[in-house]
Every structure is written in C-alpha cells, then in structure tokens.
Design a protein around this motif. Structure first.
Motif, PDB file in Angstrom:
ATOM      1  N   SER A 148     -85.050 128.479  14.289  1.00 29.88           N
ATOM      2  CA  SER A 148     -85.491 128.414  15.677  1.00 29.88           C
ATOM      3  C   SER A 148     -84.335 128.297  16.662  1.00 29.88           C
ATOM      4  O   SER A 148     -84.549 128.223  17.857  1.00 29.88           O
ATOM      5  N   ILE A 149     -83.104 128.310  16.168  1.00 29.41           N
ATOM      6  CA  ILE A 149     -81.963 128.177  17.079  1.00 29.41           C
ATOM      7  C   ILE A 149     -81.264 129.515  17.256  1.00 29.41           C
ATOM      8  O   ILE A 149     -80.828 130.118  16.282  1.00 29.41           O
ATOM      9  N   PRO A 150     -81.126 129.978  18.493  1.00 26.67           N
ATOM     10  CA  PRO A 150     -80.401 131.231  18.701  1.00 26.67           C
ATOM     11  C   PRO A 150     -78.980 131.109  18.154  1.00 26.67           C
ATOM     12  O   PRO A 150     -78.320 130.106  18.386  1.00 26.67           O
ATOM     13  N   GLY A 151     -78.566 132.123  17.422  1.00 29.29           N
ATOM     14  CA  GLY A 151     -77.187 132.150  16.939  1.00 29.29           C
ATOM     15  C   GLY A 151     -76.940 131.326  15.690  1.00 29.29           C
ATOM     16  O   GLY A 151     -75.835 131.299  15.182  1.00 29.29           O
ATOM     17  N   ALA A 152     -77.975 130.637  15.175  1.00 29.75           N
ATOM     18  CA  ALA A 152     -77.755 129.794  14.003  1.00 29.75           C
ATOM     19  C   ALA A 152     -77.581 130.648  12.765  1.00 29.75           C
ATOM     20  O   ALA A 152     -78.048 131.778  12.701  1.00 29.75           O
ATOM     21  N   ALA A 153     -76.915 130.052  11.772  1.00 31.25           N
ATOM     22  CA  ALA A 153     -76.772 130.720  10.488  1.00 31.25           C
ATOM     23  C   ALA A 153     -78.169 131.044   9.984  1.00 31.25           C
ATOM     24  O   ALA A 153     -79.039 130.181   9.944  1.00 31.25           O
ATOM     25  N   GLY A 197     -83.027 138.394  14.932  1.00 35.40           N
ATOM     26  CA  GLY A 197     -83.581 138.804  16.222  1.00 35.40           C
ATOM     27  C   GLY A 197     -84.515 137.796  16.875  1.00 35.40           C
ATOM     28  O   GLY A 197     -84.075 136.971  17.665  1.00 35.40           O
ATOM     29  N   ARG A 198     -85.790 137.862  16.516  1.00 29.45           N
ATOM     30  CA  ARG A 198     -86.722 136.969  17.174  1.00 29.45           C
ATOM     31  C   ARG A 198     -86.680 135.583  16.539  1.00 29.45           C
ATOM     32  O   ARG A 198     -86.540 135.442  15.328  1.00 29.45           O
ATOM     33  N   LEU A 199     -86.778 134.553  17.379  1.00 32.85           N
ATOM     34  CA  LEU A 199     -86.753 133.196  16.859  1.00 32.85           C
ATOM     35  C   LEU A 199     -88.054 132.914  16.118  1.00 32.85           C
ATOM     36  O   LEU A 199     -89.100 133.436  16.455  1.00 32.85           O
ATOM     37  N   VAL A 200     -87.968 132.066  15.113  1.00 33.03           N
ATOM     38  CA  VAL A 200     -89.170 131.641  14.402  1.00 33.03           C
ATOM     39  C   VAL A 200     -89.319 130.139  14.611  1.00 33.03           C
ATOM     40  O   VAL A 200     -88.681 129.347  13.921  1.00 33.03           O
ATOM     41  N   PRO A 201     -90.111 129.733  15.597  1.00 38.83           N
ATOM     42  CA  PRO A 201     -90.217 128.303  15.874  1.00 38.83           C
ATOM     43  C   PRO A 201     -90.987 127.579  14.775  1.00 38.83           C
ATOM     44  O   PRO A 201     -91.737 128.197  14.032  1.00 38.83           O
ATOM     45  N   ILE A 202     -90.780 126.275  14.691  1.00 35.25           N
ATOM     46  CA  ILE A 202     -91.630 125.438  13.849  1.00 35.25           C
ATOM     47  C   ILE A 202     -92.901 125.198  14.661  1.00 35.25           C
ATOM     48  O   ILE A 202     -92.814 124.863  15.840  1.00 35.25           O
ATOM     49  N   VAL A 203     -94.057 125.377  14.069  1.00 38.12           N
ATOM     50  CA  VAL A 203     -95.297 125.184  14.832  1.00 38.12           C
ATOM     51  C   VAL A 203     -95.482 123.712  15.167  1.00 38.12           C
ATOM     52  O   VAL A 203     -94.943 122.831  14.493  1.00 38.12           O
ATOM     53  N   LEU A 260     -85.546 124.487  11.452  1.00 41.16           N
ATOM     54  CA  LEU A 260     -84.635 124.252  12.582  1.00 41.16           C
ATOM     55  C   LEU A 260     -83.662 125.423  12.707  1.00 41.16           C
ATOM     56  O   LEU A 260     -83.421 125.939  13.804  1.00 41.16           O
ATOM     57  N   GLY A 294     -97.834 128.402  18.106  1.00 41.31           N
ATOM     58  CA  GLY A 294     -96.481 128.163  17.604  1.00 41.31           C
ATOM     59  C   GLY A 294     -95.483 128.175  18.710  1.00 41.31           C
ATOM     60  O   GLY A 294     -95.175 129.099  19.370  1.00 41.31           O
TER      61      GLY A 294
END
Ligand SMILES: Nc1ncnc2c1ncn2[C@@H]1O[C@H](COP(=O)(O)OP(=O)(O)OP(=O)(O)O)[C@@H](O)[C@H]1O
Ligand SMILES: Nc1ncnc2c1ncn2[C@@H]1O[C@H](COP(=O)(O)OP(=O)(O)O)[C@@H](O)[C@H]1O
Ligand code: SF4
Ligand code: SF4
Ligand SMILES: [Mg+2]
Ligand SMILES: [Mg+2]
Lengths: 363, 383
Positions: A254-259, A263-269, A251, A363
């Motif tokens: 996959s959230i922009p700006g999260a701790a 750069g690029r988001l890594v989503p959960i598939v 989680l 993904g």
C-alpha cells in the motif's frame, strides 16, 4: 547479551469505556550500538511500550520484564528510574516542545540536564551546552544557548532537543516519531546527525515510526507491531524482501515506491481495531486476505520463520510462506484454501451484510 | 461562455470572460500570481512594517484531466498558492484564468459560479469538520449553499455521494467523531464532489492518514478522476505519493516555482539543485534504493519569506552557488538538452549524472571533536 531485553510486556489502561489493552505481550531485544525500528499504525502501541520502559505511563497497569544492562527496569522506583532516564536511556519525541520547557532558555535547560546527573560547575556545563548545540549543527551556538524554545525554528528545536538528549551520552536513545513533523530535507539532516552521533558514541537506538521509508533507511532490525503485539521481526532486508506476516505484506503493497509494490496500490481493507474490543484469535484476521478458521479461534505464537536469521512472525501460515512477489501470494492462497470453513464464512457474511459500499467492502 | 450560469458583469465587459472552445485552453492558467501578507505593528494606528512574500510571481497551467503535483518544504507557499487558485484569497497581483475566464478580480458574488467548479480538500479531516453537525448535512452543505437541491432530493443526492466515496449511506445521521480518520477524509471528498466540480485542489489530503488507509484514499481519488473527469492540483510533502499520483510536478521554494516537468522526467533527471536535494532526501520504503542513493544534505534553514535572499532565493543553501547567483535571478526556462515541458530556474543546472556535495562540513567531524574533547561528561555520577 542484549543491551535491552523486553519480554512479554503488557500494558493496559482502565478507562470509562473499558480497559484499553495497548500492549499485549510484546518481546524484543536491542543490541548495543544497533538500531531497532519499531513500525506500526497509529494506536498500535508503539509509544506506550517505550514510555512504559521509562516509567512515564502513570495510571497504566504494566507487567512483563524489561532488563537493561542487568537491571530490571519495571521493578525500579521512580527516583531510581529518574537516574536511568537521561543518563542511560534518553528519549526524544515528535513534538520537541514536550521536552523543552517554554519559559527557560535552551542553554539553561541543557545545563540543568547535565548538572542533575553529573557533578559539574555551571560554567563548565554551559560550555558543554554550547558544544552540544554546535554538534547538532545549530548555527551560532554561542548566541543560541540563550534563546527561548519559541525563538527557534521547528527543525532547530528538534536539534536542540537532540542535543539535550545526547548531553549525558546515553547508551540507548529512544526516538519516538523523531522526524514525522519535519520536511524531507530537515529529516535527512537529522537522521544524518543521529547516525553520526550513534557511530561516534556507540549508542543504540530505538526508532519508533509509522514511516517505512525511515525504517528502510536507518534500521538494522525491524519490529512490526499490530494491535499491541509484535506481528513480525527480522533484519531490515528480510522485512522488505521476504516478509512472512500478511500485515507486513499488506503495508508494503500500500506504499507508493515500496519494495514489491507495483502500479496500482493495494490497500489493506478496513482499519485497525479498537483496543477495547480486540478481535479474537489473530487480531488481524478481519482484514487479512489469508485468514483461516484457526485464525479466528487461536492467537498465533511469535515463532521462527524462514525469511532469514532471527526472523520471527506471529501468523498461522506455514513458516516458509515468505516473500512479496506474486508467487509467494499464490503459495499463501493455496495453503489457506482447504482451511477455510464456517468461521470464515460467518466473517464474510457479517462484512457483506453490514454495509454494501462501506469502507470495508471498498477497501 | 464556459458555463451557462457564468456571472453577468454589467460594470465591465471583460473580454476574457468569453471563453474559447474547451479544447483550446488549459483548464487553469495562473499568470504571475503574487500573494503578500502585510505584517502590521502598533496598537492604535497599525502601520505596515513589512510583508510575508508567500507567493512571488507563480505562473503555471493545469491541463484538463491531469494531476499536477506541487511539492516544497513547509512555508514555501503551497497552501497559499492553492488558496489563490481557488480564489479563497484575494491576489496581490497576477491573474487566475479558469476555463478561459479571468477570475482574478471577481467579487465574492461573481465568484459563486466558479466556486461550484473548483473545490478544495484539506489535510486535516478532523479540524475541517464541525463536530456538532451530522455528516449528511456536512456533505449536503454545498448543495444547500448553492440552492441546488433540498429536502428529500438533497438527502438522496448526499447518500449517493456517500456511496460513491465508500461510506455507508445509512450513516447519514452520524457525527464526525463516529468516523475514523480515513472515513472523515472520505467525507471531505464527498463534500468536494457534491457540486460536480471540474477542478479539485487537494492540500495534503493523505498526510494525516495511516499508510494502509492512505492507499485507500489515493485509490479513491484516482477512481473518481476517471469516473468524473476531474482535474487535480495535488499538494503533498511525501514525494513518493506525489510521484505516484501526478502527471506533472512543480517544485516550489520560498514562494517561487523552481522546476516543473513531467513526473518521470522530474524524478529521473532533476535539473534544479534544490529538486535534486529534495529527491535525494526523501526516504523510499525500499532498503536497496534508500541506502544506495547519494544523499545531498542541505545545511541551514529555509530563509524567511519576509526578507528573502537576493538573486536566486536558493543561493544561501545551494551547493552549486556562484557569485552571480546572489545578484541575478535565474528565469524559469527550458534548459539546454531538456524536453519542451521541462522548465528550471537556475544559472548552473545539475548535469545528468552529476553528484552534488553538501555545503557544510559533515557532522561526524564535529561529533568526533565532541567525543574527544569532553571526556569529563562520561565520568562520575550516573545510575
Ligand atoms: N494568513 C497569513 N498571514 C500571514 N502570513 C501567512 C498567512 N498564511 C501563510 N502565511 C505565510 O506565508 C508563507 C507560505 O505559507 P503556506 O501556508 O502557503 O506554506 P505551505 O507551503 O503550504 O507550507 P506547509 O507545507 O507547512 O503547509 C509562510 O511563511 C506562512 O507563514
Ligand atoms: N493514558 C492513556 N489512557 C488510555 N489509553 C491510552 C493512554 N495512552 C495511550 N492509550 C491508548 O493506547 C493505544 C496505543 O497508543 P500509542 O502507544 O500511543 O500508539 P502509537 O503506536 O500510535 O504510538 C491507543 O489506543 C491509545 O489511545
Ligand atoms: S494468523 Fe491468519 S489472520 Fe493472522 S495474519 Fe496470519 S493468516 Fe492472517
Ligand atoms: S541559480 Fe545558482 S544558487 Fe540558484 S539554484 Fe542555480 S546554482 Fe544554485
Ligand atoms: Mg505514538
Ligand atoms: Mg500548507
């Protein structure tokens, strides 16, 4: 002793498609005056858990235990529950219209809420209603008490609902997605308001949300839910800095700006499972980058791990596999390498065979 | 001509239909666009008794290949502006110049060519898809409408699109209800891509999605932008999402743009008090940042766009408002010390490092009064 102790809460709904197992053995505590954030994606069982505590889930099969100030809530009759609701535990919802009746003036509804539980004259209750509306920063409260809900803006309606929930000074306020439908500036107003009320009245809160930003801002401790179970629970710093569970880890990535997200988001598939056909073992295993053979077979217990005091996680990774940085992920990866056998191979084959270019693969 | 199939307009030879070379002009130029919705009363003879000033004189440019983010509170006119840009709405006044051609007054028929090159993606992947139609035909709609491919060729192209957006092409014959929220948003993206547009206006494309799925769609949109050289106008209320995807960001308040700048510039040094308040209100998923930041809480509601405040429209809620603010409307311009692309409409812009204070008394003061003054509520009754 905790204000509220929930143990092994299990809720299911018999439906024509099969049994929906919405909550599967959930345990958590809420301390007096503290805020517990419950996060999880749509359908993870957040609302159902809260509604079950208050007997607001007709048609559900409920088991487990929920002790509030020494009283077992799950054993109460409807009329006893009604007395607890509002006076001791109040609830506010995402959609204020679900707790405000459209045909009655706002002030009248607040008066009724007060008079159902307390012996008060109508004039006195009305005076308190005006005071409550003023307290939640509704301008011109003397005039607004006689407004119908539809005459108020969305933000004002939300505030009127909060006023009604606070009318009896509950010891616990359950806020289910209280700000999801609201703009950032209105959301900030409301959370400021709730925080102020909490400090003044010493009330505890459960804030249910899918918004990790809200949790980062207001929660003292956090419970992450996945497919009806607690995945992880810790104080708010630990959840964001040293999470143990790969779902929490995912989680945050996959959230922009999260701790811990770069750069690029890594989503959960993939996507959350159907609660009618829940995956075997750890329900997260089809989406987990660290899944091992044991994960497909056995459900991991909710046990202490090493991110901080009171840190619990339901995952087969070793207790010290915490953190959001690359080193932590490398350590997780090393641990799982020797532990992937035929079960994981079958899983991979099933995913690859099902759909080249499918949502899972992409993904 | 910018497009070989540009509409022939025999009635007038609008000079602006002749496009300059592509590199010389932005893909989209919006000039002083105004959109009012009339409010009518009466049963037999509908009289106009006023109007909603949804968009009030917006000018901006969108460069080729960039993502322009658009933020602002509900009802401030983002969706209306989006529909004006794509000419789904007629304009009350002003101009929309797409790829050098003035499309502000074109008729529906004349617009067809441009419609191919400008597409929209909407927030609600559930509401915008007809539940009784198969996804293959939904995605193929634009091809059918524009008579571009039919039969086996259309099916082949639709399946290719499904592949591109990460849907299984074998699911061609399924119904929307058989797809999850994220997959339905992929269907919306595939449909928008069908005609190979150059501009896609995304109106809250990820707002209805769960966080894990939201990231999948954001990455997809980013990949497609690179692959097909797309230009995006991206509307969202989640500021972290807008910051992540945008090259530049425009902030709207009550129908007007109040500030526009490069993303890092806008988030790093906002000059308009409204922008500053909006940014401070946004809750980042990082407890250190979320709890250390000074929150500027705005009081009061957004005023009605039917009867907006005079002068600066923000003056009724602005912590910095002075008497002149309710009289003189501040122009959108580069403020002293700011780089050329950073424009702000404010008489007293926020200085770097300046902390704004909320305009009304803090709530806890009232709460204290309540807690002290009404002991009677806590007595008696109860469970
Ligand atoms: N068809 C219409 N008729 C009358 N008024 C309208 C119409 N469409 C929009 N409006 C009004 O115009 C204003 C701007 O609306 P718009 O939908 O553009 O806001 P928005 O910024 O997209 O808001 P949101 O964030 O809620 O999507 C609002 O006051 C709205 O009520
Ligand atoms: N009355 C009901 N009958 C059948 N299924 C239900 C009912 N209420 C909720 N559910 C299901 O229980 C699961 C959890 O729902 P909920 O707690 O509302 O999720 P959320 O975490 O989004 O609040 C979902 O799959 C939902 O569809
Ligand atoms: S138990 Fe296994 S599948 Fe589940 S989260 Fe942990 S590593 Fe992943
Ligand atoms: S012009 Fe005045 S009221 Fe408007 S934003 Fe600037 S300081 Fe505030
Ligand atoms: Mg819910
Ligand atoms: Mg909109």
């Amino acid at each position: 002793m905790s204000l509220l102790s929930v143990r092994d809460l299990t809720v299911s709904f018999p439906t024509s498609d099969g049994v929906v197992r919405a909550v599967r053995g959930l345990s958590f505590d809420v301390e007096a005056g503290q805020t517990l954030g419950i996060v999880g994606e749509t359908g993870s069982g957040k609302s159902v858990s809260a509604l079950s505590l208050l007997g607001l889930n007709p048609g559900a099969d409920i088991s487990g235990s929920a002790v509030f100030e020494g009283t077992e809530l799950l054993a109460l009759r409807q009329d006893q529950l009604r007395r607890v609701r509002g006076a001791e535990i109040a609830m506010i919802f995402q959609d204020p219209l679900s707790s405000l009746h459209p045909y009655y003036r706002v002030g009248w509804q607040i008066c009724e809420a007060i008079r159902t539980h307390r012996r008060t004259s109508r004039a006195e209750a009305m005076r308190q209603a005006v005071e409550l509306l003023r307290m939640v920063s509704i301008p011109q409260p003397e005039r607004r008490v006689s407004a119908f809900p539809h005459e108020l803006s969305g933000g004002m309606r939300q505030r009127a609902m909060i006023a009604m929930a606070l009318a009896l000074r509950p010891k616990l306020l359950i806020a289910d997605e209280p700000t999801t439908a609201l703009d950032a500036t209105v959301q900030a107003q409301l959370m400021e308001l709730l925080g102020g009320m909490q400090r003044e009245l010493g009330m505890a809160m459960i804030v249910i949300t899918h918004d990790l930003g809200l949790v980062a801002t207001v929660a003292d401790s956090v419970l992450v839910m996945y497919a009806g179970r607690g995945a992880e629970r810790a104080d708010y710093r630990t959840i964001f800095r040293s999470p143990h569970h790969p779902y929490t880890r995912g989680l945050l990535a996959s959230i922009p700006g999260a701790a811990g997200s770069g750069g690029r988001l890594v989503p959960i598939v993939g996507q959350p499972p159907s609660l009618i056909r829940i995956p075997s073992g750890c329900a997260f295993h089809p989406r987990c980058p660290f899944a091992m053979d044991v994960c497909v077979r056995d459900q991991p217990p909710f046990v202490p791990v090493s991110g901080g005091e009171g840190h619990l996680s339901a995952c087969w990774l070793p207790p010290d596999a915490v953190g959001v940085d690359a080193a932590a992920d490398v350590a997780r990866q090393r641990y799982v390498e020797g532990r992937r056998g035929p079960a994981i191979a079958r899983l991979r084959a099933a995913v690859a065979g099902a759909r080249p270019g499918g949502a899972v693969a992409h993904g | 001509m910018a497009d070989t199939a540009a509409p022939v307009n025999p009635a007038s030879d609008e000079p602006s239909l002749v496009a300059a070379p592509a590199e010389d002009h932005p893909l989209l130029r919006v000039e002083n666009v105004v959109k009012h919705f009339p409010i009518k009363r009466g049963i037999f003879f509908k009289r106009q008794i006023g109007s909603v000033q949804a968009v009030e004189g917006v000018s901006l440019e969108v460069r080729r290949g960039e993502t322009l983010g658009l933020v602002g509170e509900t009802g401030c006119g983002k969706s209306t502006l989006a529909r004006c840009i794509t000419r789904l709405y007629p304009l009350t006044s002003g101009q929309v110049i797409f790829d050098g051609a003035d499309i502000s007054r074109l008729s529906a028929r004349q617009l067809r060519t441009y419609r191919r090159r400008m597409q929209m993606i909407f927030q609600d992947p559930f509401g915008s898809l007809n539940p009784r139609r198969r996804v293959g035909s939904i995605i193929g709609d634009p091809l059918a409408i524009h008579g571009i491919a039919d039969g086996g060729e259309r099916k082949r192209r639709v399946q290719e699109l499904m592949e591109v957006v990460g849907l299984n092409p074998e699911h061609y014959n399924r119904f929307p209800s058989e797809f999850s929220g994220g997959q339905r948003q992929r269907i919306g993206v595939a449909r928008a891509l069908a005609l190979r547009p150059s501009l896609i206006v995304c109106d809250e494309p990820v707002s209805a999605l769960d966080v894990s799925v939201q990231a999948q769609i954001i990455n997809l949109l980013e990949d497609l932008q690179g692959e097909f050289n797309l230009t995006y106008v991206f509307i969202a209320h989640d500021l972290a999402v807008v910051e992540h995807v945008s090259d530049r960001v425009a902030v709207m308040y009550l129908g007007k743009i109040v500030e526009l700048a490069e993303t890092a510039e806008l988030f790093g040094s906002p000059r308009h008090p409204y922008t500053a308040a909006l940014l401070s209100a946004s809750m980042v998923a990082d407890p250190e940042k979320a709890r250390s930041s000074h929150r500027v809480v705005l009081y009061g509601d957004v005023p009605s766009p039917i009867n907006p405040p005079s002068g600066c429209r923000f003056h009724t809620r602005c912590p910095k408002a002075q008497p002149i603010c309710s009289v003189d409307e501040p122009p959108l311009r580069v403020q002293a010390g700011d780089p050329a692309g950073h424009v702000t409409a404010c008489h007293f812009p926020v200085a770097p490092g300046e902390q704004l204070v909320g305009a009304a008394p803090p709530i806890s003061a009232t709460a204290t009064a309540f807690a002290a003054a009404s002991p009677d509520i806590s007595e008696g009754g109860g469970a």
